[in-house]
Structure formats: structure tokens, C-alpha cells
Design a protein around this motif. Sequence first.
Motif, mmCIF file in Angstrom:
data_model
loop_
_atom_site.group_PDB
_atom_site.id
_atom_site.type_symbol
_atom_site.label_atom_id
_atom_site.label_comp_id
_atom_site.label_asym_id
_atom_site.label_seq_id
_atom_site.Cartn_x
_atom_site.Cartn_y
_atom_site.Cartn_z
ATOM 1 N N ILE A 14 5.513 -9.082 -6.692
ATOM 2 C CA ILE A 14 6.183 -8.131 -5.833
ATOM 3 C C ILE A 14 7.365 -8.663 -5.195
ATOM 4 C CG2 ILE A 14 5.722 -6.664 -4.147
ATOM 5 C CD1 ILE A 14 3.105 -6.099 -5.423
ATOM 6 N N ASN A 15 8.647 -8.252 -5.527
ATOM 7 C CA ASN A 15 9.609 -8.792 -4.431
ATOM 8 C C ASN A 15 9.987 -7.654 -3.187
ATOM 9 O OD1 ASN A 15 10.161 -9.824 -7.430
ATOM 10 N ND2 ASN A 15 11.052 -11.059 -5.921
ATOM 11 N N SER B 142 0.943 -0.999 0.015
ATOM 12 C CA SER B 142 -0.080 0.019 0.043
ATOM 13 C C SER B 142 0.783 1.356 -0.248
ATOM 14 C CB SER B 142 -0.835 -0.043 1.220
ATOM 15 O OG SER B 142 -1.690 1.198 1.333
ATOM 16 N N SER B 143 2.055 1.204 0.909
ATOM 17 C CA SER B 143 2.842 2.311 0.845
ATOM 18 C C SER B 143 3.545 2.823 -0.478
ATOM 19 C CB SER B 143 3.807 2.244 2.191
ATOM 20 O OG SER B 143 4.925 1.336 1.451
ATOM 21 N N TYR B 144 3.959 1.841 -1.393
ATOM 22 C CA TYR B 144 4.291 1.869 -2.652
ATOM 23 C C TYR B 144 3.246 1.966 -3.782
ATOM 24 C CZ TYR B 144 9.054 1.048 -1.213
ATOM 25 O OH TYR B 144 10.139 1.416 -0.356
ATOM 26 N N GLY B 145 1.853 2.219 -3.259
ATOM 27 C CA GLY B 145 0.903 2.436 -4.160
ATOM 28 C C GLY B 145 0.259 1.342 -4.817
ATOM 29 N N ASP B 146 0.622 -0.075 -4.428
ATOM 30 C CA ASP B 146 -0.025 -1.256 -4.786
ATOM 31 C C ASP B 146 -1.157 -1.706 -4.087
ATOM 32 O OD1 ASP B 146 1.578 -1.587 -7.281
ATOM 33 O OD2 ASP B 146 3.089 -2.291 -5.940
ATOM 34 N N SER C 61 14.292 -11.808 2.125
ATOM 35 C CA SER C 61 13.689 -11.534 0.893
ATOM 36 C C SER C 61 12.498 -12.474 0.501
ATOM 37 C CB SER C 61 15.043 -11.771 0.036
ATOM 38 O OG SER C 61 15.798 -10.979 0.194
ATOM 39 N N LEU C 62 11.420 -11.952 0.002
ATOM 40 C CA LEU C 62 10.367 -12.645 -0.130
ATOM 41 C C LEU C 62 9.492 -12.213 -1.662
ATOM 42 C CD1 LEU C 62 7.509 -10.873 0.658
ATOM 43 C CD2 LEU C 62 8.607 -11.314 2.778
ATOM 44 N N ARG C 63 8.793 -13.000 -2.082
ATOM 45 C CA ARG C 63 7.925 -12.739 -3.151
ATOM 46 C C ARG C 63 6.522 -13.148 -2.856
ATOM 47 N NH1 ARG C 63 9.650 -17.544 -6.019
ATOM 48 N NH2 ARG C 63 8.094 -18.795 -6.395
ATOM 49 N N ALA D 228 8.153 -4.210 -8.094
ATOM 50 C CA ALA D 228 7.062 -4.806 -8.471
ATOM 51 C C ALA D 228 7.044 -4.638 -10.121
ATOM 52 C CB ALA D 228 5.633 -3.945 -8.072
ATOM 53 N N LYS D 229 6.522 -5.717 -10.687
ATOM 54 C CA LYS D 229 6.411 -5.809 -12.154
ATOM 55 C C LYS D 229 5.270 -6.616 -12.583
ATOM 56 C CE LYS D 229 9.062 -9.909 -13.511
ATOM 57 N NZ LYS D 229 9.841 -10.494 -14.281
#
Length: 144
Positions: free
Chosen positions: A100-101, A55-59, A83-85, A128-129
Motif C-alpha cells: 500500500i502506497n 479502512s476508508s479504502y476497504g483494506d 509518500s510512504l509504503r 494497493a496491490k
Amino acid sequence: MKKIIIVSLLFMCFLAINSAFANSDIEYFPQNQPPSIIELAFLRELGLPILETMSSYGDNQLFEFGRIEKIERNIENDYYDVSLRVISFEGAHNPPHKLINITFRIPPGLPSENYKVISNKAIISYKAKHITPEEVEKLSKFTN
């Protein structure tokens, strides 16, 4: 000749002892098999920080198919970089999907302008991609 052998043995012992005091350990989680119970428990605990980070990154989406990829332990400074995805979705698990990583630092350490801190975890990286349904299928193969 004996001096050379003794010096060589001492040197090899020094290298062996010195390598035991490494600054970090890294554990990679196999992605080609189902997650372990400990991985599932850890992902559940990280669920809210993952959503807050997204949410903080707009996703502003939900996520599924979480996997921990690696955990790096920094012994000297006493923290872990996790590190997670996850794969995000909109609506009833509908596209668009994003891979999202995220890398969290736990505990976050000293306050820094370099990192966001959410739920007492520093966000070291966020990527994110958009991904295709085929990529979703491939990445979710071992998560069910």
C-alpha cells in the motif's frame, strides 16, 4: 568585450539568486538501508492515520514494514506531501499481503472535494496491490 563579460556575470548571478527561491524541496529516503530514528518516529505518529486510510479504502487489515519514501515541501503554500509504503496482512501476519502506497498532505490545507481528509491529513493518493511472499521479503529487508 568588458560589457559582455559584465552582462554575463550579472545574468549568471540572477539565475543563481532566482534558483534559491524554488517552490519546493524534495527529500528522498534511502530504501537500501535501515530507517533512521526520525523516520521511525514519524511512521509511529502516522500509524493511526495509515490504519484509518486503509479502512476508508476497504483494506481492513493491519500493516507492518512501513517506510517513508519521500517528503516534498511546498514552500509557497506551506505544506508537506509525505509518500510512504506499508505492507498489509491478515491474521497472524498471514497472507494475503498488499503493498500500500499512500501520500498524505500535512497540513491538509483548504477543504477540497478532490481529497479525503483523515486525522487532519489529506490523502493525495492511495494505491494497493497484492504482492507475493518473495516481494514481501524483498521490501522488508531493511525495515527490521
